[in-house]
Design an enzyme around this catalytic site. Structure first.
Site, short mmCIF file in Angstrom:
data_model
loop_
_atom_site.label_atom_id
_atom_site.label_comp_id
_atom_site.label_asym_id
_atom_site.label_seq_id
_atom_site.Cartn_x
_atom_site.Cartn_y
_atom_site.Cartn_z
N ASP A 218 77.82 85.18 107.27
CA ASP A 218 76.52 85.60 106.78
C ASP A 218 76.76 86.78 105.83
O ASP A 218 77.82 87.40 105.85
CB ASP A 218 75.63 86.01 107.95
CG ASP A 218 74.26 86.44 107.51
OD1 ASP A 218 73.73 85.86 106.55
OD2 ASP A 218 73.71 87.39 108.10
N ASP B 157 74.96 88.13 112.23
CA ASP B 157 74.39 89.23 113.01
C ASP B 157 72.90 89.07 113.29
O ASP B 157 72.32 89.92 113.95
CB ASP B 157 74.59 90.54 112.25
CG ASP B 157 73.72 90.63 111.01
OD1 ASP B 157 73.56 89.61 110.32
OD2 ASP B 157 73.17 91.71 110.74
N ASP C 37 70.96 83.20 112.55
CA ASP C 37 72.30 82.63 112.63
C ASP C 37 72.57 81.96 113.98
O ASP C 37 73.66 81.42 114.18
CB ASP C 37 73.36 83.72 112.41
CG ASP C 37 73.23 84.40 111.06
OD1 ASP C 37 73.00 83.68 110.08
OD2 ASP C 37 73.34 85.64 111.00
#
Length: 755
Positions: free
Chosen positions: A145, A510, A514
């Site tokens: 990410d 994080d 996700d």
């Protein structure tokens, strides 16, 4: 009802009602049907994970069972030839089966995992699913990410760009835009709340709101609250808002009536507000520039919109767009509460951009370079703009060649076809459509791409390629570096499709968006202690991607440890199998104490300390072997077994040819004899030698001699076994059922040479 009502889709939001009013809630979903409930269900019932070790271990046990069956038949034949009873023969055969098929094999294969989990904990990396540690050693592709993972958690506001007929220079503070629609959007279009006077919510919203220097009041202890308004924003220093003294008596206040929360799928959020002084109702909408511009009236979008947007996104800035719409002053509260999102977020008037900067974390670039050196593929999967993602990708090294041009091919939808563009340049576009045959399409792709080129794609183009162009889609999976504007479900799809290509995939993120990808990946690593940490099997207490290097190092070391331990346990079984069969051939066997000494002390000591080798400090450019049984391993084990048998059989025949040799008379209660003593001692030496020889060091673990626990075990049992040869004490000799060679008039030097 006249009370303020709200619909909560998932999660818990604090609501405040007017004094004396009760808040009524209707529960629409409970248990596992909610979002977090489904997350808990996936944790309690995870998808099954298959590792090559498991199937290889089963095949090996089947192979050992064949040896055990052969040995069982041989034992029956030899024992009956020597006149043993059926019951004794059957018992000896069963003993041989336990020798050949070591019951400690499954436990021994987990020793490396135990050590890895302990070491990761010291690095503040916590493992919820130890079975995933071996997968860490085979990671081939890592998806990162962007925001909060590769870049810092916090965002800082660079400034705002108000929209008139054209965009002008960026405004670094709010003084020049106060009392404008853009400013009102900044102070109201968020999902913030206060707890004990502190703002809580999305970090982006917090930074945006702090930029305005206003304050949020979402308690009911204020005169401005009505049954219709859930929160009010006002300036911290009311009179500084107006330069005209006549207007300083009026403190501007904006009330938030209703909000539509941000969703990754829609890439936007909106609020319906009330200007308390002017009694006007306005919808403000905030989201990605492409989404807001698509919902806005075309005449309100500046003619230089695309150029200005690209100029900031190419520099790596995060850009957010705003729009607004006036509602009819006669619109009732009931109409507002029943208004759908699509009704509120249409026909907007474009009012400007918010530009925020998000710096790379200090160690991101170094970590990416180390991962690339280890021959691990890396890519970025983000919800941000594709130009911003490409710039960040170049800065951190995911896209090689920061100063090179035309190294990124952007795949875009072109009607029913797809086009390849070098760095978004229309002049370089090559359109691949359905008229191409498969072979022609392959050749066309080869002509427009080079091996040095990497690919970038946004979600809608990614889905179009997946649905209509499988060859292009496979190319994206194999060489894609940037996947932008990806929603949570599409992040998960990307991970699953990479797994379908037989990649061992890791996802590092994080945020709650996700979670799906973290759970779907072979190795999910969360840098957050929120929802993502629940979904991921690994959680790092240090919010840095440097944890990925530690996870790879420990995973590779654990994989090598399992491989080494397997080979040692295989040799242990075969050595003891050979020793037992040779002793059965003369009607003898090892005593219980001898079995106990070998199994409980020698083998356990070596098996436990084999895994104590530290991982290598530098990641090697290849992954360790994940197959327990292949042609190379089979050849090595076969040669070792033949060598072991040759040594033991030769020693047995040599001892029996010596003048001091006394034939053994079968005795069920006493196995003391020359053959027993010699084969026991030589087998212990073989266990020790193979324990050290089979212990692999570089490139995935530190050198074997640096494993002081294994070396200590080797030295200890070597010295102890030498005592058995040279000067066995009477007590030890009796307990271990050993013969002192000097008892029969043989000199110690000759005895030692014999053994």
């Amino acid at each position: 009802h006249h009370q303020n009502k709200r619909y909560l889709s998932s999660g818990i939001n604090a609501e405040y009602g007017a004094s004396g009013c009760h808040i009524v809630a209707l529960v629409t979903r409970t248990g596992f049907s909610t979002f977090k409930g489904s997350l808990i269900r996936s944790i309690l019932c995870p998808k099954p994970t298959k590792f090559e070790f498991q199937s290889d271990a089963r095949r090996f046990i089947i192979m050992l069972s064949v040896f055990a069956a052969i040995g069982f038949c041989y034992t029956f034949y030899v024992s009956l030839q020597l006149g043993a009873s059926i019951s004794k023969t059957f018992r000896l055969g069963l003993d041989l089966i336990t020798v050949v098929v070591p019951p400690a094999l499954p436990a021994a294969l987990t020793i490396g995992v135990v050590y890895a989990v302990q070491r990761l904990k010291k690095c503040k990396i916590f493992c919820l699913d130890p079975q995933r540690v071996n997968f860490c050693g085979k990671i081939q592709h890592i998806c990162f990410d962007k925001t909060g993972t590769l870049t810092e958690d916090g965002l800082s506001v660079l400034g705002v760009i108000p929209s008139f007929s054209t965009f002008k220079n960026i405004v670094p503070d709010c003084e020049a835009i106060k009392n404008t629609k853009l400013f009102h959007a900044l102070v109201t279009c968020h999902e913030l709340s206060t707890i004990h006077g502190e703002l809580v919510g999305d970090p982006l919203d917090i930074e945006m709101f702090k930029f305005t220097d206003w304050e949020l009041d979402d308690t009911e202890e204020t005169e401005s609250f009505t049954n219709f308004i859930s929160a009010i924003v006002r300036p911290k220093h009311p009179y500084s808002c107006y330069t005209n003294p006549e207007m300083q008596s009026e403190v501007p206040e904006l009330g938030i009536i209703k909000s539509f929360p941000f969703t990754s799928d829609l890439q936007r959020m909106s609020v319906i507000t009330k200007d308390i002084q002017n009694d006007s109702t306005i919808v403000f909408c905030k989201g990605s520039p492409e989404m807001i511009s698509g919902l806005s009236i075309k005449d309100t979008i500046p003619f230089n919109y695309q150029g200005v947007l690209e100029s900031y996104t190419k520099e790596g800035y995060r850009v957010i767009a705003f729009g607004y719409k006036n509602l009819d002053p006669e619109t009732s509260w009931h109409t507002i509460q029943t208004m759908s999102r699509s009704e509120a977020e249409c026909d907007l008037r474009f009012i400007g951009l918010l530009v925020m900067e998000n710096h790379l974390k200090p160690d991101t670039t170094e970590c990416i370079q180390d991962l690339i050196f280890s021959n691990t593929k890396v890519c970025m999967v983000t919800g941000d703009n594709i130009l911003t993602a490409i710039t960040v990708g170049k800065k951190c090294g995911i896209i090689p060649g920061l100063n090179e041009k035309h190294d990124v091919i952007v795949v875009k939808k072109a009607g029913n076809s797809v086009s390849f563009q070098l760095d978004f340049q229309e002049a370089t576009a090559v359109v691949l459509n359905d008229r191409y045959s498969q072979m022609d399409l392959i050749e066309a792709i080869k002509t427009v791409t080079k091996l040095s080129h990497v690919f970038a794609v946004s979600e809608k183009d990614f889905i179009h390629a997946a649905d209509h162009h499988p060859l292009v889609y496979e190319l994206l999976l194999l060489r894609g570096k940037i996947f932008a504007r990806m929603t949570p479900s599409k992040k998960q799809k990307l991970v699953e499709d990479l797994q379908a290509l037989n990649y061992t995939v890791s996802m590092c993120g994080d945020g709650a968006n996700d979670c799906g990808a973290l759970k779907a990946a072979h190795v999910g690593v969360s840098l957050s202690e929120a929802e993502a940490s629940i979904a991921a099997p690994f959680t790092s207490g240090n919010p840095s991607i440097s944890c990925m290097k530690d996870i790879l190092r420990q995973g590779r070391a654990a994989l090598v440890t399992a491989y080494v331990t397997f080979r040692f346990m295989a040799m242990y079984s075969m050595i003891q199998f050979i020793t037992t069969l040779l002793l059965y051939s003369i009607g003898a066997s090892m005593s219980d104490n001898q079995f106990l000494f070998i199994d409980m002390f020698v083998i356990s000591g070596i098996a436990i300390t084999l895994g104590n080798s530290q991982p290598a400090k530098i990641l090697a450019p290849y992954t360790p072997n994940a197959q327990l049984i292949d042609l190379k391993v089979a050849a090595q084990l076969t040669s070792h077994v033949l060598l072991t048998f040759t040594i033991q059989f030769s020693l047995l025949r040599y001892i029996q040819a010596q003048p001091f040799w006394i034939p053994y008379t079968p005795n069920e209660n006493d196995f003391t004899c020359y053959e027993n003593t010699c084969l026991f001692i030589i087998s212990v030496f073989q266990y020790l030698v193979y324990g050290v020889v089979l212990s692999s060091g570089a490139p995935h673990r530190m050198a074997t001699w640096k494993n002081w626990t294994l070396m200590s075990v080797f030295v200890l049992f070597t010295v102890l076994t030498l005592l058995f040869v040279f000067q066995p004490l009477p007590f030890i000799r009796n307990v271990m059922n050993l013969i002192s060679l000097e008892t029969f008039g043989v000199q110690s030097g000759y005895s030692t040479a014999t053994v």
